[in-house]
Design an enzyme around this catalytic site. Structure first.
Site, PDB file in Angstrom:
ATOM      1  N   GLU A 143       0.811  -1.224   0.000  1.00  0.00           N
ATOM      2  CA  GLU A 143       0.000   0.000   0.000  1.00  0.00           C
ATOM      3  C   GLU A 143       0.844   1.274   0.000  1.00  0.00           C
ATOM      4  O   GLU A 143       0.839   2.040   0.967  1.00  0.00           O
ATOM      5  CB  GLU A 143      -0.964   0.006   1.190  1.00  0.00           C
ATOM      6  CG  GLU A 143      -2.015  -1.078   1.095  1.00  0.00           C
ATOM      7  CD  GLU A 143      -3.071  -0.995   2.189  1.00  0.00           C
ATOM      8  OE1 GLU A 143      -2.804  -0.384   3.233  1.00  0.00           O
ATOM      9  OE2 GLU A 143      -4.161  -1.547   1.989  1.00  0.00           O
ATOM     10  N   GLU A 297      -6.147  -8.218  -0.774  1.00  0.00           N
ATOM     11  CA  GLU A 297      -6.637  -8.321   0.598  1.00  0.00           C
ATOM     12  C   GLU A 297      -8.142  -8.108   0.549  1.00  0.00           C
ATOM     13  O   GLU A 297      -8.601  -6.984   0.317  1.00  0.00           O
ATOM     14  CB  GLU A 297      -5.985  -7.261   1.498  1.00  0.00           C
ATOM     15  CG  GLU A 297      -4.484  -7.446   1.624  1.00  0.00           C
ATOM     16  CD  GLU A 297      -3.823  -6.420   2.537  1.00  0.00           C
ATOM     17  OE1 GLU A 297      -4.527  -5.708   3.278  1.00  0.00           O
ATOM     18  OE2 GLU A 297      -2.582  -6.318   2.484  1.00  0.00           O
TER      19      GLU A 297
HETATM   20  C1  GAL Z   1      -4.307  -3.109   4.858  1.00  0.00           C
HETATM   21  C2  GAL Z   1      -2.858  -3.500   4.913  1.00  0.00           C
HETATM   22  C3  GAL Z   1      -2.654  -4.780   5.697  1.00  0.00           C
HETATM   23  C4  GAL Z   1      -3.381  -4.692   6.992  1.00  0.00           C
HETATM   24  C5  GAL Z   1      -4.840  -4.423   6.735  1.00  0.00           C
HETATM   25  C6  GAL Z   1      -5.651  -4.339   7.996  1.00  0.00           C
HETATM   26  O1  GAL Z   1      -4.492  -1.775   4.531  1.00  0.00           O
HETATM   27  O2  GAL Z   1      -2.334  -3.686   3.620  1.00  0.00           O
HETATM   28  O3  GAL Z   1      -1.287  -4.990   5.925  1.00  0.00           O
HETATM   29  O4  GAL Z   1      -2.815  -3.696   7.740  1.00  0.00           O
HETATM   30  O5  GAL Z   1      -4.966  -3.201   6.059  1.00  0.00           O
HETATM   31  O6  GAL Z   1      -5.348  -3.232   8.771  1.00  0.00           O
END
Ligand code: GAL
Length: 661
Positions: A143, A297
Site C-alpha cells: 500500500e 486483501e
Molecule cells: C491493509 C494492509 C494490511 C493490513 C490491513 C488491515 O491496509 O495492507 O497490511 O494492515 O490493512 O489493517
C-alpha cells in the site's frame, strides 16, 4: 486460472502449527497464498545476514498441499537495526516532523541508504526464489502512500523538470507576495503549518511525492524483472478512495493491479455498506491498466486496531468476493488467515479466530472455495466490457486538495455520486485517465477536470465530434498544468466544445441548495457550487430556481460535430443525477438492463460473445429479480432459470444464456 487464497504470516506462529494451517487452507479450496510482505527482520535479522530457511519450509508445506505463492517484498516495514543506523531515512510528515520507530510505512522513498538496503533484500529474495516451482509472482511493498515532506529531494525533482529558477518563478507566479526564489535551497515544501501555500508550488510538490513512490517501486521492479522474468509483478493499491499517488502512473510498470477491499474495515463505516462504493473501487482498479485485477486483501472478518469494526454479516464476505469477480477480479486473496495474537492488528479479524479455530467465516469461504472449484473455469479469461467511461484526473484531485473551494465540494464525493447514478442503472463503467482512448465509449462523464491541458481538451473535442456524448461538471478547465488560473472564460479550453461560458459563480453556504427547473424532473437541486451559465450556441436544459440568478442557465447541451456536450454547473442531488443519467443514456443510444430493486446489482463479464451475468442481492431481504429474456443456466445451483426469480438475502446468481450443458 482464477486465484483464490489467503494472506498468511507463518512467522507469527509456531512451526508445529504450519501443517495444520496448510491442510485447512487446502480444504477451503485455496490455490494461492501471499507471504512475507512484513518479514524483513526475519529474513535479514542483521545487516547482510540472511535467513530464508523458515520461508522455504513454509512455502514447501503450502506447495505440498497444492498451493502457489505470491511473495511480498518486505520494504513497507523496515527492521529497527536499519532505521537506527539511518535516522535520516525516516519520512517527514506534513507538520515538518520526522517520524520515529514504532509503526510501518515510515521510510523516505528517496533516501539513498534506504534504497540501497531495499535493493539488497529484494535482490536476495529474487535470486533465491527465481526458479522456485511454487512461486508465481511478487507484490511490491505494501500500500504505497504518504507524502514525504523532504525539501532537498523536491528541489532535485524541480531542477530535473524545469531546469532554472527563472522557469520556476514564472511557473508559480512568485511575484505574488514577493516569493521570488534566487537559490534552489530557498524553495520550501508546503508544510501544513505554513498556511495556504502557493498553488503552483503545492501541485508540483504533490506530483513530486507521487513520482517518488513510482520511482521507488521501479527500483524494485527492475531487480525482479531481471532475476524473475517468468513471475508477475503487482502492488496492492487502496482503491478509489486513496488519493495521494497518481495511480495511473503507479500501475504503468506493473503486470496488473491488485487492491485491498475492506467494505466494513472501520468502525465508523455506517451499518449499511453501499454496494456502489465497493463497485467504484473495483472499476477504478480495473481501469488503471484497462485489464482484470486481483483483490490481494479481501476482508475476512471485523477490522480493528484500537476500536473494533462492525462484524461482517453472514454471507457478506462471500458476496463481496463475488462482487469483485463480477467487476473483473481474477484473484481473491483474503486478509488474513488467522487473527493475530500480537501487534497493532490484534483485532483485525482473519478467517480463523485467535485460538486457531475455523469458525463461521472460514466455513463461509470454504463454501465459496467449493463453488470456485466447480465454476471457476467458466469465468476464466472473461472480462468486463463497458460503453461508459468516467474520467479520473489525479492532477485535478491533487489541485482540489490544495484549494477545496467549499467544504461541500469534494472531488471524490462528486465522482462517487455520479458513479452511483450510473451504477443504479446497472451500467458497466470504466474509470479511465484523461488521455485514455475514448473511441470505444458512447458516453464519457468528466467530473471537475479542474486542471486541463490543451491535449486533453482536443482529445475530448475529438470524442464528441466523432459522435460521443460528454458530460462535464463545474470547475472544469479552470487551471493550466502549472495550477495557474487560465486567462479565458470558463470552462476555459472546453468553452467551444460546450458552447457555453461561465458568467459568474456562487459558493453556497453549508446546508443551502438551489432548486433546478428541469422540465419533467421533480426535486432536482444543486449544492455547494453554482456556475451561472451564458449559452454561446448551446441550448439550456435546466435553469436555477432561486436566488438572484433564478432563471439563469444551470445545465446546457451543445451539438458539436456528430455528438453532444453537456455542461452541468452544480453538484447535483440524487434526483438530478438520476435524471441526467437517464438523459445521457438516451442521447448516447445506450440501453440499460432491466430495472431492479435497490440493492440488486447486475454486472457482466464477457468471454467473446458469451455473457456471464452476476446478479447480487446486497439487501437483507429476499428480492424478486427480473432476468433478461430467455433461458439461463444458473451456474452455482446448476439449474435452468427464466423470467422472475427470487433471491435470498446476500445471495447471488451467476447466469449464462442457454440451458445447462
Ligand atoms: C491493509 C494492509 C494490511 C493490513 C490491513 C488491515 O491496509 O495492507 O497490511 O494492515 O490493512 O489493517
Amino acid at each position: 486460472m482464477l486465484y483464490f487464497g489467503v494472506d498468511y504470516y507463518p512467522e507469527h506462529w509456531p512451526e508445529e502449527r504450519w501443517p495444520e494451517d496448510a491442510r485447512l487452507m487446502a480444504e477451503a479450496g485455496f490455490n494461492v497464498v501471499r507471504l512475507a510482505e512484513f518479514a524483513w527482520s526475519r529474513m535479514e535479522p542483521e545487516e547482510g545476514r540472511y535467513d530464508l530457511g523458515w520461508l522455504d519450509r513454509a512455502i514447501a508445506g503450502l506447495a505440498e498441499q497444492g498451493m502457489k505463492v505470491v511473495l511480498g517484498t518486505p520494504t513497507a516495514s523496515p527492521p529497527p537495526w536499519l532505521m537506527t543506523q539511518h535516522p535520516e531515512a525516516f519520512l517527514v510528515r506534513s507538520s515538518g516532523q520526522r517520524v520515529t520507530y514504532g509503526n510501518r510505512r515510515n521510510y523516505s522513498p528517496t533516501d539513498q541508504a534506504y534504497r540501497e538496503h531495499s535493493a539488497r533484500i529484494v535482490e536476495t529474495m529474487a535470486r533465491h526464489y527465481a526458479d522456485h516451482p511454487a512461486v508465481i509472482g511478487w507484490q511490491i511493498d505494501n500500500e504505497f502512500g504518504d507524502r514525504d515532506y523532504d525539501a532537498p529531494a523536491f528541489r532535485r525533482w524541480l531542477k530535473e523538470r524545469f531546469g532554472t529558477l527563472d522557469a520556476i518563478n514564472e511557473r508559480w507566479g512568485t511575484a505574488f507576495w514577493s516569493h521570488v526564489y534566487t537559490d534552489w535551497d530557498q524553495i520550501p515544501v508546503p508544510l501544513s503549518t505554513g498556511g495556504v501555500p502557493n498553488p503552483g508550488l503545492a501541485l508540483d510538490f504533490f506530483r513530486f511525492c507521487s513520482d517518488a513512490y513510482v520511482e521507488y517501486q521501479r527500483l524494485q521492479i527492475d531487480i525482479l524483472r531481471k532475476h524473475c522474468p517468468e513471475h508477475f509483478i503487482t502492488h496492492n493499491f487502496m482503491g478509489f478512495r486513496y488519493e495521494l499517488i497518481d495511480y495511473f502512473d503507479l500501475s504503468a510498470d506493473l503486470d496488473f493491479v491488485s487492491w485491498d477491499n475492506y467494505p466494513r474495515g472501520f468502525w465508523n463505516i455506517a451499518a449499511e455498506v453501499e454496494p456502489s462504493t465497493m463497485a467504484l473501487g473495483h472499476d477504478t482498479m480495473r481501469g488503471l491498466k484497462g485489464i482484470n485485477f486481483w483483490v490481494m486483501e479481501q476482508q475476512a472478518g471485523a477490522g480493528g486496531w484500537d476500536v473494533v469494526s462492525v462484524m461482517p454479516k453472514p454471507g457478506e464476505l462471500r458476496l463481496w468476493a463475488y462482487q469483485a469477480i463480477a467487476h473483473g477480479a481474477d484473484g481473491i486473496v483474503f486478509f488474513r488467515w488467522r487473527t493475530a495474537r500480537h501487534g497493532t492488528e490484534q483485532y483485525w479479524h482473519g478467517l480463523l479466530e485467535h485460538d486457531g479455530r475455523p469458525g463461521r467465516r472460514y466455513h463461509e469461504i470454504k463454501r465459496m472455495g467449493q463453488e470456485i472449484a466447480r465454476v471457476g473455469q467458466k469465468i476464466e479469461g472473461s472480462s468486463v466490457k463497458a460503453r461508459v467511461a468516467l474520467v479520473l484526473s489525479y492532477d485535478a484531485r491533487f489541485a482540489l486538495q490544495i484549494q477545496p473551494h467549499n467544504p461541500g465540494f469534494s472531488y471524490p464525493e462528486q465522482f462517487q455520486a455520479l458513479y452511483h447514478a450510473l451504477h443504479a442503472r446497472n451500467l458497466a463503467v470504466d474509470v479511465v485517465a484523461p488521455n485514455a482512448d475514448l473511441s470505444r465509449y458512447d458516453l464519457v462523464v468528466v467530473p471537475s477536470l479542474y486542471v486541463l491541458t490543451p491535449e486533453t481538451a482536443e482529445h475530448l473535442e475529438r470524442f464528441v465530434e466523432a459522435g460521443g456524448t460528454l458530460l462535464v461538471t463545474p470547475r472544469t478547465g479552470v487551471k493550466d498544468d502549472a495550477n495557474a488560473v487560465v486567462e479565458r472564460p470558463l470552462p476555459g479550453l472546453l468553452a467551444r466544445l460546450c458552447g457555453v461560458i461561465v458568467e459568474d459563480y456562487d459558493s453556497l453556504p453549508a446546508g443551502k441548495s438551489n432548486t433546478l427547473e428541469y422540465p419533467g424532473v421533480e426535486g432536482a437541486a444543486g449544492s455547494a457550487w453554482c456556475d451561472i451559465l451564458t449559452p454561446r450556441g448551446a441550448e439550456v436544459v435546466a435553469h436555477y430556481g432561486e436566488d438572484h440568478y433564478a432563471g439563469q442557465a444551470a445545465i446546457t447541451m451543445n451539438a458539436f460535430g456528430r455528438g453532444k456536450a453537456l455542461y452541468l454547473g452544480t453538484l447535483g442531488n440524487d434526483a438530478l443525477n438520476e435524471a441526467l443519467v437517464a438523459r445521457l443514456l438516451e442521447l448516447a443510444g445506450l440501453e440499460a438492463a432491466p430495472r431492479q430493486a435497490a440493492g440488486i446489482e447486475v454486472s457482466e463479464r464477457w468471454l467473446g460473445d458469451i455473457a456471464l451475468v452476476f446478479v447480487l442481492n446486497h439487501t437483507e431481504s429476499e428480492q424478486a429479480v427480473t432476468l433478461a429474456a430467455g433461458v439461463h443456466h444458473d451456474l452455482l445451483a446448476d439449474r435452468q432459470v427464466e423470467g422472475r426469480v427470487r433471491l435470498a438475502p446476500r445471495e447471488l446468481l451467476i447466469l449464462q444464456a442457454g440451458e445447462p450443458t
